[in-house]
Design a protein around this motif. Structure first.
Motif, PDB file in Angstrom:
ATOM      1  N   PHE A 138      26.006  77.010  48.319  1.00 13.83           N
ATOM      2  CA  PHE A 138      26.923  75.873  48.328  1.00 13.83           C
ATOM      3  C   PHE A 138      27.268  75.489  46.885  1.00 13.83           C
ATOM      4  O   PHE A 138      26.391  75.293  46.038  1.00 13.83           O
ATOM      5  CB  PHE A 138      26.293  74.689  49.056  1.00 13.83           C
ATOM      6  N   ASP A 139      28.562  75.394  46.599  1.00 13.19           N
ATOM      7  CA  ASP A 139      29.045  75.064  45.250  1.00 13.19           C
ATOM      8  C   ASP A 139      30.038  73.910  45.383  1.00 13.19           C
ATOM      9  O   ASP A 139      31.124  74.089  45.948  1.00 13.19           O
ATOM     10  CB  ASP A 139      29.730  76.276  44.626  1.00 13.19           C
ATOM     11  N   PRO A 140      29.681  72.723  44.901  1.00 10.24           N
ATOM     12  CA  PRO A 140      30.597  71.585  45.044  1.00 10.24           C
ATOM     13  C   PRO A 140      31.923  71.780  44.318  1.00 10.24           C
ATOM     14  O   PRO A 140      32.883  71.064  44.588  1.00 10.24           O
ATOM     15  CB  PRO A 140      29.787  70.426  44.443  1.00 10.24           C
ATOM     16  N   GLU A 141      31.980  72.739  43.386  1.00  5.92           N
ATOM     17  CA  GLU A 141      33.244  73.023  42.713  1.00  5.92           C
ATOM     18  C   GLU A 141      34.202  73.795  43.611  1.00  5.92           C
ATOM     19  O   GLU A 141      35.412  73.782  43.382  1.00  5.92           O
ATOM     20  CB  GLU A 141      32.990  73.837  41.438  1.00  5.92           C
ATOM     21  N   LEU A 142      33.620  74.455  44.650  1.00  2.39           N
ATOM     22  CA  LEU A 142      34.440  75.275  45.546  1.00  2.39           C
ATOM     23  C   LEU A 142      34.440  74.763  46.988  1.00  2.39           C
ATOM     24  O   LEU A 142      35.418  74.958  47.712  1.00  2.39           O
ATOM     25  CB  LEU A 142      33.948  76.725  45.543  1.00  2.39           C
ATOM     26  N   THR A 180      29.015  68.922  57.037  1.00  2.00           N
ATOM     27  CA  THR A 180      27.737  68.525  57.622  1.00  2.00           C
ATOM     28  C   THR A 180      26.668  69.529  57.239  1.00  2.00           C
ATOM     29  O   THR A 180      26.965  70.594  56.684  1.00  2.00           O
ATOM     30  CB  THR A 180      27.842  68.443  59.163  1.00  2.00           C
ATOM     31  N   GLU A 181      25.416  69.173  57.527  1.00  4.89           N
ATOM     32  CA  GLU A 181      24.281  70.077  57.319  1.00  4.89           C
ATOM     33  C   GLU A 181      23.586  70.303  58.651  1.00  4.89           C
ATOM     34  O   GLU A 181      23.453  69.381  59.454  1.00  4.89           O
ATOM     35  CB  GLU A 181      23.292  69.481  56.312  1.00  4.89           C
ATOM     36  N   ILE A 182      23.137  71.521  58.854  1.00  2.00           N
ATOM     37  CA  ILE A 182      22.387  71.857  60.071  1.00  2.00           C
ATOM     38  C   ILE A 182      21.158  72.665  59.665  1.00  2.00           C
ATOM     39  O   ILE A 182      21.120  73.231  58.566  1.00  2.00           O
ATOM     40  CB  ILE A 182      23.252  72.669  61.070  1.00  2.00           C
ATOM     41  N   PRO A 183      20.160  72.695  60.540  1.00  2.00           N
ATOM     42  CA  PRO A 183      18.973  73.497  60.213  1.00  2.00           C
ATOM     43  C   PRO A 183      19.343  74.955  59.992  1.00  2.00           C
ATOM     44  O   PRO A 183      20.117  75.540  60.766  1.00  2.00           O
ATOM     45  CB  PRO A 183      18.083  73.331  61.436  1.00  2.00           C
ATOM     46  N   LYS A 211      22.773  77.388  51.741  1.00  2.00           N
ATOM     47  CA  LYS A 211      23.919  78.304  51.761  1.00  2.00           C
ATOM     48  C   LYS A 211      24.911  77.884  52.844  1.00  2.00           C
ATOM     49  O   LYS A 211      24.610  77.076  53.724  1.00  2.00           O
ATOM     50  CB  LYS A 211      23.452  79.738  52.017  1.00  2.00           C
ATOM     51  N   VAL A 212      26.102  78.440  52.769  1.00  2.00           N
ATOM     52  CA  VAL A 212      27.156  78.144  53.732  1.00  2.00           C
ATOM     53  C   VAL A 212      26.885  78.927  55.009  1.00  2.00           C
ATOM     54  O   VAL A 212      26.815  80.159  54.997  1.00  2.00           O
ATOM     55  CB  VAL A 212      28.541  78.498  53.170  1.00  2.00           C
ATOM     56  N   ILE A 213      26.742  78.177  56.100  1.00  2.00           N
ATOM     57  CA  ILE A 213      26.475  78.820  57.396  1.00  2.00           C
ATOM     58  C   ILE A 213      27.762  79.044  58.172  1.00  2.00           C
ATOM     59  O   ILE A 213      27.919  80.071  58.858  1.00  2.00           O
ATOM     60  CB  ILE A 213      25.490  77.962  58.221  1.00  2.00           C
ATOM     61  N   VAL A 269      29.915  74.187  56.560  1.00  2.00           N
ATOM     62  CA  VAL A 269      28.642  73.669  57.103  1.00  2.00           C
ATOM     63  C   VAL A 269      27.525  74.316  56.295  1.00  2.00           C
ATOM     64  O   VAL A 269      27.513  75.540  56.120  1.00  2.00           O
ATOM     65  CB  VAL A 269      28.512  74.011  58.581  1.00  2.00           C
ATOM     66  N   VAL A 270      26.569  73.493  55.845  1.00  2.00           N
ATOM     67  CA  VAL A 270      25.539  73.980  54.934  1.00  2.00           C
ATOM     68  C   VAL A 270      24.187  73.936  55.658  1.00  2.00           C
ATOM     69  O   VAL A 270      23.874  73.000  56.403  1.00  2.00           O
ATOM     70  CB  VAL A 270      25.488  73.117  53.655  1.00  2.00           C
ATOM     71  N   GLY A 271      23.363  74.978  55.429  1.00  7.38           N
ATOM     72  CA  GLY A 271      22.028  75.033  56.012  1.00  7.38           C
ATOM     73  C   GLY A 271      21.043  74.203  55.214  1.00  7.38           C
ATOM     74  O   GLY A 271      21.103  74.154  53.988  1.00  7.38           O
ATOM     75  N   LYS A 272      20.117  73.553  55.946  1.00  5.05           N
ATOM     76  CA  LYS A 272      19.085  72.762  55.262  1.00  5.05           C
ATOM     77  C   LYS A 272      17.705  73.153  55.753  1.00  5.05           C
ATOM     78  O   LYS A 272      17.550  73.813  56.764  1.00  5.05           O
ATOM     79  CB  LYS A 272      19.318  71.269  55.518  1.00  5.05           C
TER      80      LYS A 272
END
Length: 214
Positions: free
Chosen positions: A168-172, A177-180, A189-191, A211-214
């Motif tokens: 995950f890059d906030p510049e891009l 949301t975040e999910i497991p 990383k981007v899921i 959507v980003v994994g957490k």
């Protein structure tokens, strides 16, 4: 130096004249003639001095008038050059503003012209869907239209951002949301991609919504 010498000569002549006048009664006729000649020479010399002074004054006045006329001409020339430069700059400013407006109005002309062929295909596909009941043929036609659209956009420098599996890059990216994460390697990383990002000629023009994994 010349005028000092003249003055000395004039003073000497005056002194001699006064002395001669005192002895005039004792002078012979020849001496009287010489005295008269001296007086005439003195008067002539004085007149010459006055004439020279007047001539010098006139020459100075003429030189001053010439200098004033020269300065006036120089001022007029400078004023004319200044007015010409102002006029040229004003014409340049107006022409530049006009070209800028025209550029803004026609900036997307090239892309729109390229997309017209895709628009024609969508019109034909729409008419075909109204008549045909062959689902497979309709899917194939729609797929062809989409591929043509993507091809045209790529020719214009549009590139889709690849985001899935990337850090995950906030510049891009813009995290929706975040999910497991399905595993530890996908944490941060981007899921999934909700809306893809795009580059135009290597410049980011839209962030990807992910959507980003957490």
């Amino acid at each position: 130096m010349f005028f000092k010498k003249k003055k000395a000569m004039n003073d000497q002549a005056f002194d001699k004249k006064n002395a001669d006048m005192e002895n005039q009664d004792n002078m012979t006729p020849d001496q009287n003639k010489n005295n008269e000649a001296l007086e005439d020479a003195l008067a002539s010399e004085l007149n010459v001095d006055d004439s020279m002074a007047g001539t010098q004054k006139l020459e100075d006045q003429l030189a001053e008038e010439d200098e004033m006329a020269k300065l006036k001409n120089e001022v007029e020339e400078a004023k004319d050059k200044y007015l010409r430069l102002v006029a040229e700059f004003e014409n340049f400013r107006r022409r530049n503003a006009k070209e800028r407006v025209e550029l803004i109005q026609t900036a997307g002309k090239d892309i729109v012209q390229s997309l017209l062929v895709v628009l024609d295909d969508t019109d034909r596909a729409s008419k075909q869907m109204e008549k045909s009941t062959d689902i497979d043929a309709l899917k194939e036609g729609v797929g062809l239209v989409f591929n043509k659209l993507r091809g045209v956009m790529q020719q214009k420098g549009l590139v889709k951002m690849e985001s899935i599996g990337q850090d995950f890059d906030p510049e891009l990216h813009e995290a929706i949301t975040e999910i497991p994460a399905p595993n530890e390697t996908m944490v941060g990383k981007v899921i999934d991609v909700i809306e893809p990002g795009y580059y135009l000629n290597e410049k980011l023009i839209r962030h990807a919504k992910v959507v980003v994994g957490k």
